[in-house]
Motif scaffolding. Structure first.
Motif, PDB file in Angstrom:
ATOM      1  N   LYS A  42       0.819  -1.219   0.000  1.00  8.57           N
ATOM      2  CA  LYS A  42       0.000   0.000   0.000  1.00  8.57           C
ATOM      3  C   LYS A  42       0.847   1.262   0.000  1.00  8.57           C
ATOM      4  N   VAL A  43       2.024   1.184   0.625  1.00  7.65           N
ATOM      5  CA  VAL A  43       2.898   2.364   0.722  1.00  7.65           C
ATOM      6  C   VAL A  43       4.343   1.909   0.534  1.00  7.65           C
ATOM      7  N   TYR A  44       5.073   2.656  -0.272  1.00  2.63           N
ATOM      8  CA  TYR A  44       6.535   2.534  -0.332  1.00  2.63           C
ATOM      9  C   TYR A  44       7.058   3.950  -0.535  1.00  2.63           C
ATOM     10  N   LEU A  45       7.569   4.523   0.538  1.00  2.00           N
ATOM     11  CA  LEU A  45       8.131   5.872   0.482  1.00  2.00           C
ATOM     12  C   LEU A  45       9.615   5.807   0.798  1.00  2.00           C
ATOM     13  N   GLU A  46      10.374   6.503  -0.001  1.00  2.00           N
ATOM     14  CA  GLU A  46      11.817   6.555   0.215  1.00  2.00           C
ATOM     15  C   GLU A  46      12.239   8.015   0.184  1.00  2.00           C
ATOM     16  N   ARG A  47      12.851   8.462   1.279  1.00  2.00           N
ATOM     17  CA  ARG A  47      13.318   9.842   1.371  1.00  2.00           C
ATOM     18  C   ARG A  47      14.826   9.823   1.613  1.00  2.00           C
ATOM     19  N   ILE A  48      15.513  10.700   0.914  1.00  2.00           N
ATOM     20  CA  ILE A  48      16.952  10.830   1.109  1.00  2.00           C
ATOM     21  C   ILE A  48      17.172  11.858   2.227  1.00  2.00           C
ATOM     22  N   GLY A  81      18.064   6.082   8.500  1.00  2.00           N
ATOM     23  CA  GLY A  81      19.518   6.094   8.323  1.00  2.00           C
ATOM     24  C   GLY A  81      20.068   4.924   7.531  1.00  2.00           C
ATOM     25  N   LEU A  82      19.322   4.442   6.550  1.00  2.00           N
ATOM     26  CA  LEU A  82      19.768   3.292   5.755  1.00  2.00           C
ATOM     27  C   LEU A  82      20.895   3.707   4.815  1.00  2.00           C
ATOM     28  N   THR A  83      22.014   3.052   4.988  1.00  2.00           N
ATOM     29  CA  THR A  83      23.163   3.301   4.121  1.00  2.00           C
ATOM     30  C   THR A  83      23.707   1.974   3.615  1.00  2.00           C
ATOM     31  N   ASP A  84      24.358   2.020   2.462  1.00  2.00           N
ATOM     32  CA  ASP A  84      25.003   0.837   1.897  1.00  2.00           C
ATOM     33  C   ASP A  84      26.414   0.740   2.461  1.00  2.00           C
ATOM     34  N   ILE A  85      26.785  -0.463   2.847  1.00  2.00           N
ATOM     35  CA  ILE A  85      28.140  -0.708   3.343  1.00  2.00           C
ATOM     36  C   ILE A  85      28.648  -2.017   2.769  1.00  2.00           C
ATOM     37  N   GLU A  86      29.931  -2.253   2.899  1.00  2.00           N
ATOM     38  CA  GLU A  86      30.532  -3.537   2.525  1.00  2.00           C
ATOM     39  C   GLU A  86      31.114  -4.169   3.773  1.00  2.00           C
ATOM     40  N   VAL A  87      30.829  -5.448   3.938  1.00  2.00           N
ATOM     41  CA  VAL A  87      31.414  -6.187   5.063  1.00  2.00           C
ATOM     42  C   VAL A  87      32.174  -7.374   4.493  1.00  2.00           C
ATOM     43  N   GLU A  88      33.138  -7.825   5.262  1.00  2.00           N
ATOM     44  CA  GLU A  88      33.922  -8.970   4.816  1.00  2.00           C
ATOM     45  C   GLU A  88      33.438 -10.209   5.566  1.00  2.00           C
ATOM     46  N   GLU A  89      33.096 -11.227   4.794  1.00  2.00           N
ATOM     47  CA  GLU A  89      32.637 -12.490   5.375  1.00  2.00           C
ATOM     48  C   GLU A  89      33.357 -13.627   4.658  1.00  2.00           C
ATOM     49  N   ASN A  90      34.087 -14.426   5.416  1.00  2.00           N
ATOM     50  CA  ASN A  90      34.861 -15.539   4.854  1.00  2.00           C
ATOM     51  C   ASN A  90      35.807 -15.071   3.757  1.00  2.00           C
ATOM     52  N   GLY A  91      36.401 -13.913   3.945  1.00  2.00           N
ATOM     53  CA  GLY A  91      37.369 -13.400   2.988  1.00  2.00           C
ATOM     54  C   GLY A  91      36.752 -12.735   1.769  1.00  2.00           C
ATOM     55  N   LYS A  92      35.430 -12.654   1.690  1.00  2.00           N
ATOM     56  CA  LYS A  92      34.757 -12.021   0.551  1.00  2.00           C
ATOM     57  C   LYS A  92      34.032 -10.772   1.020  1.00  2.00           C
ATOM     58  N   LYS A  93      34.028  -9.766   0.142  1.00  2.00           N
ATOM     59  CA  LYS A  93      33.295  -8.543   0.452  1.00  2.00           C
ATOM     60  C   LYS A  93      31.846  -8.709   0.004  1.00  2.00           C
ATOM     61  N   ILE A  94      30.945  -8.379   0.922  1.00  2.00           N
ATOM     62  CA  ILE A  94      29.504  -8.527   0.666  1.00  2.00           C
ATOM     63  C   ILE A  94      28.836  -7.174   0.867  1.00  2.00           C
ATOM     64  N   LYS A  95      27.922  -6.830  -0.034  1.00  2.00           N
ATOM     65  CA  LYS A  95      27.163  -5.590   0.111  1.00  2.00           C
ATOM     66  C   LYS A  95      26.034  -5.820   1.109  1.00  2.00           C
ATOM     67  N   MET A  96      25.961  -4.944   2.098  1.00  2.00           N
ATOM     68  CA  MET A  96      24.940  -5.010   3.135  1.00  2.00           C
ATOM     69  C   MET A  96      24.398  -3.604   3.350  1.00  2.00           C
ATOM     70  N   ASN A  97      23.557  -3.477   4.357  1.00  2.00           N
ATOM     71  CA  ASN A  97      23.000  -2.187   4.728  1.00  2.00           C
ATOM     72  C   ASN A  97      23.208  -1.976   6.217  1.00  2.00           C
ATOM     73  N   GLN A  98      23.135  -0.727   6.595  1.00  2.00           N
ATOM     74  CA  GLN A  98      23.225  -0.373   8.002  1.00  2.00           C
ATOM     75  C   GLN A  98      22.143   0.656   8.270  1.00  2.00           C
ATOM     76  N   GLY A  99      21.494   0.536   9.425  1.00  2.00           N
ATOM     77  CA  GLY A  99      20.453   1.495   9.773  1.00  2.00           C
ATOM     78  C   GLY A  99      19.625   1.006  10.940  1.00  2.00           C
ATOM     79  N   ASP A 100      18.516   1.683  11.142  1.00  2.00           N
ATOM     80  CA  ASP A 100      17.571   1.389  12.224  1.00  2.00           C
ATOM     81  C   ASP A 100      16.289   0.865  11.580  1.00  2.00           C
ATOM     82  N   LEU A 101      16.059  -0.447  11.712  1.00  2.00           N
ATOM     83  CA  LEU A 101      14.919  -1.115  11.087  1.00  2.00           C
ATOM     84  C   LEU A 101      13.885  -1.464  12.145  1.00  2.00           C
TER      85      LEU A 101
END
Length: 167
Positions: A42-48, A81-101
């Motif tokens: 019903k709603v999907y709002l995204e604000r920068i 405060g959703l931001t894109d980050i990269e984390v390392e898992e098992n020697g590989k870089k993975i794209k993740m998010n950080q924020g308050d969900l």
């Protein structure tokens, strides 16, 4: 008019930190589909914002139980405060998010969702007696089942986020 019983307690999932937004979204959506629900966003709002994105999502998922009853689960997402980050898992870089969900799940047992009883004044008056005395045990059974389904969904999200099920 559809009668809504909204007295069942809500479930809330809250996580501040690193998570995979797309994966949490997918898990919730697939849970609804696998359980036989029709899902409407019903709603999907995204604000920068300065500190990242703010996202609001509202879903309404319904599943027919009988010609008289329908399960309805509403989920309201709010992410700050959703931001894109990269984390390392098992020697590989993975794209993740950080924020308050935060996701709030509310359940509603809809009665007479097809409006069959309200079209006739005689049946309209009889409906309260029908619900209160004849269907009382079935209503309690369906409310319990609906609450357990909502709890199952919330627990799957918590498991994905690495949260304790007791929260």
């Amino acid at each position: 008019m559809v009668e809504l019983d909204k007295f069942l307690p809500e479930q809330k999932v809250r996580h501040v930190g690193i998570f995979d937004f797309k994966e949490v979204y997918r898990i919730c959506y697939e849970w609804f589909i696998n359980e036989g629900y029709d899902v409407a966003e019903k709603v999907y709002l995204e604000r920068i914002q300065q500190k990242g994105k703010e996202i609001e999502i509202n879903w309404v998922a319904v599943r027919k139980v009988s010609d008289y009853f329908r399960f309805r689960i509403e989920s309201k997402w709010h992410i700050l405060g959703l931001t894109d980050i990269e984390v390392e898992e098992n020697g590989k870089k993975i794209k993740m998010n950080q924020g308050d969900l935060e996701i709030r799940f509310n359940v509603i047992l809809e009665k007479d969702y097809k409006h069959q009883w309200e079209n006739n004044n005689f049946f309209k008056g009889l409906r309260k007696i029908y619900d209160r005395y004849i269907l009382k045990a079935r209503i309690l059974e369906y409310e319990k089942k609906l609450f357990l389904e909502m709890t199952s969904l919330a627990n799957q999200v918590k498991a994905k986020l690495g949260l304790s099920m007791a929260k």
